[in-house]
Structure formats: structure tokens, C-alpha cells
Design a protein around this motif. Structure first.
Motif, mmCIF file in Angstrom:
data_model
loop_
_atom_site.group_PDB
_atom_site.id
_atom_site.type_symbol
_atom_site.label_atom_id
_atom_site.label_comp_id
_atom_site.label_asym_id
_atom_site.label_seq_id
_atom_site.Cartn_x
_atom_site.Cartn_y
_atom_site.Cartn_z
ATOM 1 N N ASP A 77 1.044 -1.202 -0.086
ATOM 2 C CA ASP A 77 0.141 -0.137 0.054
ATOM 3 C C ASP A 77 1.110 1.254 0.106
ATOM 4 O O ASP A 77 1.593 1.394 1.040
ATOM 5 C CB ASP A 77 -1.026 0.026 1.230
ATOM 6 C CG ASP A 77 -1.940 1.075 1.270
ATOM 7 O OD1 ASP A 77 -1.677 2.211 0.931
ATOM 8 O OD2 ASP A 77 -3.036 0.863 1.758
ATOM 9 N N PRO A 78 0.960 1.871 -1.114
ATOM 10 C CA PRO A 78 2.031 2.886 -1.269
ATOM 11 C C PRO A 78 1.654 4.225 -0.202
ATOM 12 O O PRO A 78 2.513 4.961 0.198
ATOM 13 C CB PRO A 78 1.760 3.492 -2.685
ATOM 14 C CG PRO A 78 0.525 2.979 -3.275
ATOM 15 C CD PRO A 78 0.287 1.867 -2.310
ATOM 16 N N LYS A 79 0.247 4.506 -0.024
ATOM 17 C CA LYS A 79 -0.236 5.403 1.033
ATOM 18 C C LYS A 79 0.025 5.141 2.457
ATOM 19 O O LYS A 79 0.725 5.978 3.074
ATOM 20 C CB LYS A 79 -1.679 5.633 0.711
ATOM 21 C CG LYS A 79 -2.084 6.161 -0.828
ATOM 22 C CD LYS A 79 -3.691 6.288 -0.635
ATOM 23 C CE LYS A 79 -3.862 6.726 -2.141
ATOM 24 N NZ LYS A 79 -5.335 6.645 -2.388
ATOM 25 N N GLN A 80 0.020 3.909 2.579
ATOM 26 C CA GLN A 80 0.305 3.542 4.128
ATOM 27 C C GLN A 80 1.737 3.261 4.326
ATOM 28 O O GLN A 80 2.247 2.926 5.456
ATOM 29 C CB GLN A 80 -0.791 2.325 4.644
ATOM 30 C CG GLN A 80 -2.010 2.720 4.511
ATOM 31 C CD GLN A 80 -2.316 3.534 5.768
ATOM 32 O OE1 GLN A 80 -1.970 3.818 6.730
ATOM 33 N NE2 GLN A 80 -3.326 4.721 5.164
ATOM 34 N N GLU A 81 2.285 2.741 3.272
ATOM 35 C CA GLU A 81 3.791 2.497 3.185
ATOM 36 C C GLU A 81 4.042 1.250 3.969
ATOM 37 O O GLU A 81 4.899 1.132 4.769
ATOM 38 C CB GLU A 81 4.643 3.871 3.759
ATOM 39 C CG GLU A 81 4.870 4.902 2.756
ATOM 40 C CD GLU A 81 5.605 6.057 3.162
ATOM 41 O OE1 GLU A 81 6.527 5.723 4.303
ATOM 42 O OE2 GLU A 81 5.890 6.958 2.574
ATOM 43 N N GLU A 82 3.097 -0.002 3.595
ATOM 44 C CA GLU A 82 3.450 -0.930 4.164
ATOM 45 C C GLU A 82 2.900 -2.144 3.263
ATOM 46 O O GLU A 82 2.485 -2.196 2.356
ATOM 47 C CB GLU A 82 2.294 -0.946 5.485
ATOM 48 C CG GLU A 82 0.800 -1.100 5.188
ATOM 49 C CD GLU A 82 -0.111 -1.154 6.266
ATOM 50 O OE1 GLU A 82 0.469 -0.821 7.476
ATOM 51 O OE2 GLU A 82 -1.115 -1.468 6.107
ATOM 52 N N ILE A 83 3.588 -3.426 3.665
ATOM 53 C CA ILE A 83 3.570 -4.745 2.722
ATOM 54 C C ILE A 83 2.191 -5.400 3.075
ATOM 55 O O ILE A 83 1.864 -5.314 4.428
ATOM 56 C CB ILE A 83 4.680 -5.389 2.865
ATOM 57 C CG1 ILE A 83 5.919 -4.581 2.406
ATOM 58 C CG2 ILE A 83 4.266 -6.879 2.183
ATOM 59 C CD1 ILE A 83 7.113 -5.750 2.662
ATOM 60 N N ARG A 84 1.325 -5.380 2.051
ATOM 61 C CA ARG A 84 0.100 -6.113 2.440
ATOM 62 C C ARG A 84 0.206 -7.653 2.089
ATOM 63 O O ARG A 84 -0.563 -8.425 2.937
ATOM 64 C CB ARG A 84 -1.193 -5.699 1.634
ATOM 65 C CG ARG A 84 -1.310 -3.989 1.733
ATOM 66 C CD ARG A 84 -2.004 -3.886 2.782
ATOM 67 N NE ARG A 84 -2.219 -2.324 2.799
ATOM 68 C CZ ARG A 84 -3.331 -2.007 3.359
ATOM 69 N NH1 ARG A 84 -3.934 -2.808 4.496
ATOM 70 N NH2 ARG A 84 -3.499 -0.610 3.791
#
Length: 92
Positions: free
Chosen positions: A81-88
């Protein structure tokens, strides 16, 4: 850019969030395959992942053509998720 996993060394190819057409997918796939080959020769313990934004994965990466290519070349994915900067999701 590289992510390091504590259990195994992981090289991650980050791609632009704007993947929206076949030619960009071809470029990303070719780059992924080149990294795989280079690391196989130099650092065989590393695993290459192609990182794609979650929206791109949900839309473009579900097309039959793309799914067949991912299966044929055994592409490993990181969906992020580029907005949350986390791997899904990690997909092997």
C-alpha cells in the motif's frame, strides 16, 4: 531498493505505481527476470520479489494474460500500500 527478511535474504524490485499497460508490465517482468539471473549467479541465497501497489495488483495483475506470465516465470510478488507505506501481502 532492498528489503531484508530475517529468515532469508530478499531482494525486492520496486516498480512504479502507475503500471497500467502491457508494455510497462513487459519492462517490469524483463527487469525482474534479469535480477533473478544476476542474483542466481552472484548471490544464490537471495530471492527476488516484484513489488506492486495493491490497487495495481487487484486490477491489472488479475488479467488472465498477466496471471499466466506470473505463473510461467514463477514471479514472486510483494503487494504493498503506497499510501500507508506497508506491505500487504507476500506471494511466492
Amino acid at each position: 531498493m532492498y528489503f531484508t527478511n530475517l529468515k532469508s535474504a530478499v531482494a525486492c524490485v520496486l516498480h512504479q505505481p502507475e503500471i497500467c499497460c502491457i508494455s510497462e508490465f513487459h519492462t517490469a517482468l524483463g527487469q525482474y527476470l534479469n535480477y533473478c539471473q544476476a542474483l542466481e549467479e552472484q548471490e544464490a541465497d537471495r530471492i527476488v520479489y516484484l513489488a506492486v501497489p495493491s490497487e495495481t495488483y487487484q486490477n491489472f495483475f488479475q488479467l488472465p494474460f498477466v496471471q499466466r506470465a506470473l505463473q510461467r516465470y514463477q514471479v514472486k510478488l510483494i503487494v504493498y500500500d503506497p499510501k500507508q507505506e506497508e506491505i500487504r501481502q507476500w506471494i511466492r
